[in-house]
Design an enzyme around this catalytic site. Structure first.
Site, PDB file in Angstrom:
ATOM      1  NE  ARG A 103      -3.930  -2.006   2.346  1.00  0.00           N
ATOM      2  CZ  ARG A 103      -3.887  -3.323   2.581  1.00  0.00           C
ATOM      3  NH1 ARG A 103      -2.761  -3.891   2.973  1.00  0.00           N
ATOM      4  NH2 ARG A 103      -4.972  -4.061   2.416  1.00  0.00           N
ATOM      5  CG  HIS A 132      -1.182  -5.672  -3.981  1.00  0.00           C
ATOM      6  ND1 HIS A 132      -0.034  -5.528  -3.248  1.00  0.00           N
ATOM      7  CD2 HIS A 132      -1.933  -6.607  -3.326  1.00  0.00           C
ATOM      8  CE1 HIS A 132      -0.077  -6.342  -2.204  1.00  0.00           C
ATOM      9  NE2 HIS A 132      -1.206  -7.001  -2.212  1.00  0.00           N
ATOM     10  CG  HIS A 206      -0.446 -11.645  -3.362  1.00  0.00           C
ATOM     11  ND1 HIS A 206      -1.508 -12.414  -2.965  1.00  0.00           N
ATOM     12  CD2 HIS A 206      -0.443 -10.570  -2.552  1.00  0.00           C
ATOM     13  CE1 HIS A 206      -2.138 -11.825  -1.974  1.00  0.00           C
ATOM     14  NE2 HIS A 206      -1.512 -10.699  -1.691  1.00  0.00           N
ATOM     15  CD  GLU A 343       2.842  -9.667  -0.817  1.00  0.00           C
ATOM     16  OE1 GLU A 343       3.026  -8.612  -1.455  1.00  0.00           O
ATOM     17  OE2 GLU A 343       1.820  -9.896  -0.164  1.00  0.00           O
TER      18      GLU A 343
END
Length: 378
Positions: A103, A132, A206, A343
């Site tokens: 974000r 994203h 992801h 991630e």
């Protein structure tokens, strides 16, 4: 004599097979709603372990590795058809994330004294944000793809030019992403990019993992270890408040191996804010070199992942929002806590936090990042 001779030939054949270089094959994987054909690339190594990816969003479709009984297990929950990848309720299954992973608060930041406004595709606690890569991030576009081979590994190389202004990002960004698969069951991801104007870059992947096997539940009993003394607490709109907190005494203390849920009932403002076990760790001794940073192990299957990266952060999420509404492979619902993210990335909202490692890329520089997922069994 014949028996021992047979065993010798059998052993030699097995060794020859296991030593053979990984092979890549391409298969049709349906069409997008636009009519564009999608291709699946399958890499099989000498022991039969496989990695599959498609050129829509550079998505990982499956990774099959042996459990302790020698059975091949698909450890990637998600979809198995292009219609679901394009329109399913979980947008990011297996996807490449970019230009910026996670974000950016308010979707804006200052770059060389100028305000850059990105697209806004999220609103949490009354705060609009960019997540994203925006409405049409790197996950929602087709990439050019072709197989690549080296002596002891094979891969798929994806390329794409992200045009100036895409989702508000400045600069034409020429991107190359390579997924390697070798005979040691290692998935290596290499991210590269160059730009013709100052911009920001923070690519990631992801893919969810369930080391019991796709379709199984409860990743919270995995044994995890993370090389991190600090984590980043978030605001109610899920961006870092800008301060680091020690992991000691929190549910995020994974410096020694422990179940993911070993301290889930410990009072924690971070757990309350994120509605569960979801955090970004500040990895220890970050200097941009490739280092082992974490380990995830499932005692039931014996399958584990040793994680190495050049990135400063590791973000996890344990699939608490999967509640049967996401229909995965074989038409079966993805169960709650049925997948875990690992991630690797620069910290969320880095462009607005000058104390964080920079994500700015300039025309005379090259962006390079790599992460390795080494699958093992014990």
């Amino acid at each position: 004599m014949r028996k021992s001779l047979f065993l010798s030939f059998a052993t030699l054949a097995l060794l020859t097979c296991s030593a053979s270089a990984p092979q890549v094959e391409s298969l049709p994987f349906g069409k997008l709603s636009t009519g564009e054909p999608v291709t699946l690339y399958r890499i099989t190594n000498g022991s039969g372990a496989q990695l599959e990816a498609i050129d829509y969003g550079c998505r990982i479709v499956s990774i099959k590795v042996p459990d302790r009984e020698g059975r091949m297990v698909d450890v990637v929950p998600g979809y198995d058809n292009i219609e679901a990848f394009e329109t399913g309720p979980e947008r990011f299954f297996g996807a490449l994330i970019g230009r910026f992973g996670n974000r950016i608060a308010e979707g804006s930041f200052m770059l060389d004294g100028k305000l850059v406004q990105l697209s806004l595709n999220e609103n949490l606690a009354g705060h609009p944000g960019h997540i994203h890569g925006g409405e049409k991030g790197f996950d929602r576009v087709m990439w050019k793809a072709f197989p690549v081979k080296e002596k002891d590994r094979a891969g798929i190389r994806f390329t794409r030019l992200s045009p100036d202004g895409e989702e508000g990002y400045p600069g034409n960004l020429d991107c190359t992403v390579t997924y390697w698969w070798d005979n040691d069951n290692r998935w290596k991801v290499e991210y590269e990019a160059v730009t013709d104007a100052p911009t920001i870059v923070n690519m990631s992947n992801h893919t969810y993992f369930n080391l019991r096997g796709e379709g199984k539940s409860y990743v919270m009993d995995n044994i995890m270890q993370v090389e991190a003394d600090y984590y980043l607490p978030n605001t109610p709109w899920f961006t870092p408040i800008g301060l680091k907190e020690p992991v000691e005494g929190t549910p995020f203390d994974m410096r020694a191996p422990a179940r993911v849920d070993h301290a889930i009932d410990t009072p924690s403002e971070a757990i309350n804010t994120m509605h569960g076990f979801s955090t970004t760790w500040m990895l220890r001794d970050y200097d941009g070199s490739l280092k082992r940073v974490a380990d995830l192990y499932q005692p039931d299957s014996g399958i584990g992942i040793e994680l190495s990266t050049t990135e400063p952060g590791l973000l996890t999420y344990t699939g608490r929002m999967f509640n049967g509404h996401v229909i995965g492979k074989g038409g079966k619902p993805v169960p709650k806590f049925g997948g875990m993210l690992l991630e690797t990335l620069h910290f969320p909202d880095s462009p607005n936090n000058p104390k964080f490692p920079s994500t700015v890329l300039r025309p005379d520089e090259k962006y390079y990042s790599t992460t390795e997922f080494k699958f093992y069994v014990k």
